[in-house]
Write an enzyme that holds these catalytic residues in place. Structure first.
Site, PDB file in Angstrom:
ATOM      1  N   ASP A  86       0.937  -1.244   0.007  1.00  0.00           N
ATOM      2  CA  ASP A  86      -0.068   0.030  -0.123  1.00  0.00           C
ATOM      3  C   ASP A  86       0.855   1.284   0.021  1.00  0.00           C
ATOM      4  O   ASP A  86       1.767   1.286   0.899  1.00  0.00           O
ATOM      5  CB  ASP A  86      -1.004   0.014   1.197  1.00  0.00           C
ATOM      6  CG  ASP A  86      -1.999   1.017   1.195  1.00  0.00           C
ATOM      7  OD1 ASP A  86      -2.929   0.887   0.473  1.00  0.00           O
ATOM      8  OD2 ASP A  86      -1.868   2.230   1.891  1.00  0.00           O
ATOM      9  N   ASN A  94      -0.739  13.438  -5.697  1.00  0.00           N
ATOM     10  CA  ASN A  94      -2.097  13.553  -6.468  1.00  0.00           C
ATOM     11  C   ASN A  94      -2.464  14.848  -6.318  1.00  0.00           C
ATOM     12  O   ASN A  94      -2.839  15.593  -7.111  1.00  0.00           O
ATOM     13  CB  ASN A  94      -3.015  12.360  -6.135  1.00  0.00           C
ATOM     14  CG  ASN A  94      -3.595  11.667  -7.413  1.00  0.00           C
ATOM     15  OD1 ASN A  94      -3.085  11.934  -8.498  1.00  0.00           O
ATOM     16  ND2 ASN A  94      -4.693  11.130  -7.088  1.00  0.00           N
ATOM     17  N   HIS A  99      -3.763  14.473 -11.396  1.00  0.00           N
ATOM     18  CA  HIS A  99      -4.076  13.143 -11.334  1.00  0.00           C
ATOM     19  C   HIS A  99      -2.928  12.502 -12.472  1.00  0.00           C
ATOM     20  O   HIS A  99      -2.643  11.351 -12.629  1.00  0.00           O
ATOM     21  CB  HIS A  99      -5.357  12.917 -12.077  1.00  0.00           C
ATOM     22  CG  HIS A  99      -6.365  12.862 -10.713  1.00  0.00           C
ATOM     23  ND1 HIS A  99      -6.538  12.238  -9.799  1.00  0.00           N
ATOM     24  CD2 HIS A  99      -7.355  13.926 -10.710  1.00  0.00           C
ATOM     25  CE1 HIS A  99      -7.676  12.569  -9.111  1.00  0.00           C
ATOM     26  NE2 HIS A  99      -8.060  13.671  -9.370  1.00  0.00           N
ATOM     27  N   ASP A 103      -1.086   9.213 -11.952  1.00  0.00           N
ATOM     28  CA  ASP A 103      -1.032   8.113 -12.769  1.00  0.00           C
ATOM     29  C   ASP A 103       0.285   7.581 -12.992  1.00  0.00           C
ATOM     30  O   ASP A 103       0.371   6.239 -13.231  1.00  0.00           O
ATOM     31  CB  ASP A 103      -1.961   8.470 -13.942  1.00  0.00           C
ATOM     32  CG  ASP A 103      -3.500   8.493 -13.578  1.00  0.00           C
ATOM     33  OD1 ASP A 103      -3.866   8.164 -12.538  1.00  0.00           O
ATOM     34  OD2 ASP A 103      -4.247   8.808 -14.549  1.00  0.00           O
ATOM     35  N   ASP A 128      -4.444   2.604  -4.410  1.00  0.00           N
ATOM     36  CA  ASP A 128      -2.807   2.542  -4.460  1.00  0.00           C
ATOM     37  C   ASP A 128      -2.265   1.567  -3.803  1.00  0.00           C
ATOM     38  O   ASP A 128      -1.394   1.368  -3.032  1.00  0.00           O
ATOM     39  CB  ASP A 128      -2.526   4.145  -3.801  1.00  0.00           C
ATOM     40  CG  ASP A 128      -2.824   4.138  -2.539  1.00  0.00           C
ATOM     41  OD1 ASP A 128      -3.723   3.224  -1.898  1.00  0.00           O
ATOM     42  OD2 ASP A 128      -2.812   5.024  -1.884  1.00  0.00           O
TER      43      ASP A 128
END
Length: 243
Positions: A86, A94, A99, A103, A128
């Site tokens: 994680d 972010n 984004h 990404d 994530d």
């Protein structure tokens, strides 16, 4: 009575054989019907392939990875390890850079995990969150978790900026070759990942794994990636997680 469904690719191949036979025998009506069926099956197969692949990382989705992992533990000799990863401090990246940057980080993490675990052995199972299936090969859970955490802590270059995220890692041995054994290992690894997140500073860079049994059971111990720890483990990372 149990029934089994053929994979779409097998159905397409069988329909093509039947279509060829119909063509050679002069049955144009059947040939035309089978042609329509083949086209529909091919579209369905393409849609399923998209549904089974995460569009950001190109990794398998949870359901696809689970099916592949079950096949692997049932057919491959030797033990297996499930790892749950994680990302930490991903949301600030972010929020600050957008984004597109987020990404890019997810895609880079996916590539790193694939290089470590092998094609089809890493998956994006949440926003994530990632899962890996790795062969034991005599490697301890501590070494694998520490090396993974150190590898993922390495900065990611994006448009001239250095983006950094941490990772909390939990690992567990798959004890058996059934779907239930895989599910149990995933549950244990997931709990260890969340426990590790609680031990790490702001949840950053910790891994919690199983240690050799002592009197009273198998204790759990957090592994932290402080500056000195990262320097030590980065030197051993390639050796510890190499396929």
């Amino acid at each position: 009575m149990e029934t089994s469904l053929l994979p779409t690719s097998d159905l397409i191949a069988d329909a093509r054989r039947q279509a060829d036979l119909a063509c050679h025998s002069g049955n144009q009506a059947l040939h035309q019907v089978l042609g329509l069926l083949i086209g529909r099956l091919e579209r369905q197969e393409a849609e399923l392939a998209v549904a089974r692949t995460d569009p950001v990382t190109a990794l398998p989705t949870r359901s696809q990875w689970t099916a592949q992992a079950q096949d692997a533990i049932a057919s491959e000799a030797g033990g297996h390890i499930v790892v749950i990863v994680d990302l930490d401090d991903f949301k600030p990246v972010n929020d600050r850079f957008g984004h597109q940057a987020g990404d890019y980080v997810l895609a880079e993490v996916g590539e790193r995990l694939t290089r470590i675990a092998g094609a089809g052995r890493a998956a994006r199972i949440g926003g994530d969150e990632f899962a890996l299936l790795m062969a034991c090969r005599g490697r301890g859970l501590d070494a694998i978790a520490a090396a993974l955490t150190a590898r993922l802590a390495q900065p990611i270059d994006w448009q001239g900026r250095s983006l950094a995220v941490g990772a909390s890692v939990g690992a567990a041995v798959v004890r058996g070759c059934s779907a239930q054994a895989l599910s149990a290992a995933m549950s244990i690894a997931d709990k260890r990942m969340y426990a590790a997140k609680g031990h790490g500073r702001r949840g950053r860079g910790a891994a919690l794994t199983e240690h050799p049994a002592r009197k009273g059971g198998s204790p759990l111990r957090p592994w932290h990636t402080g500056r000195r720890a990262r320097a030590r483990t980065l030197r051993a990372a390639n050796r510890a997680v190499s396929p």
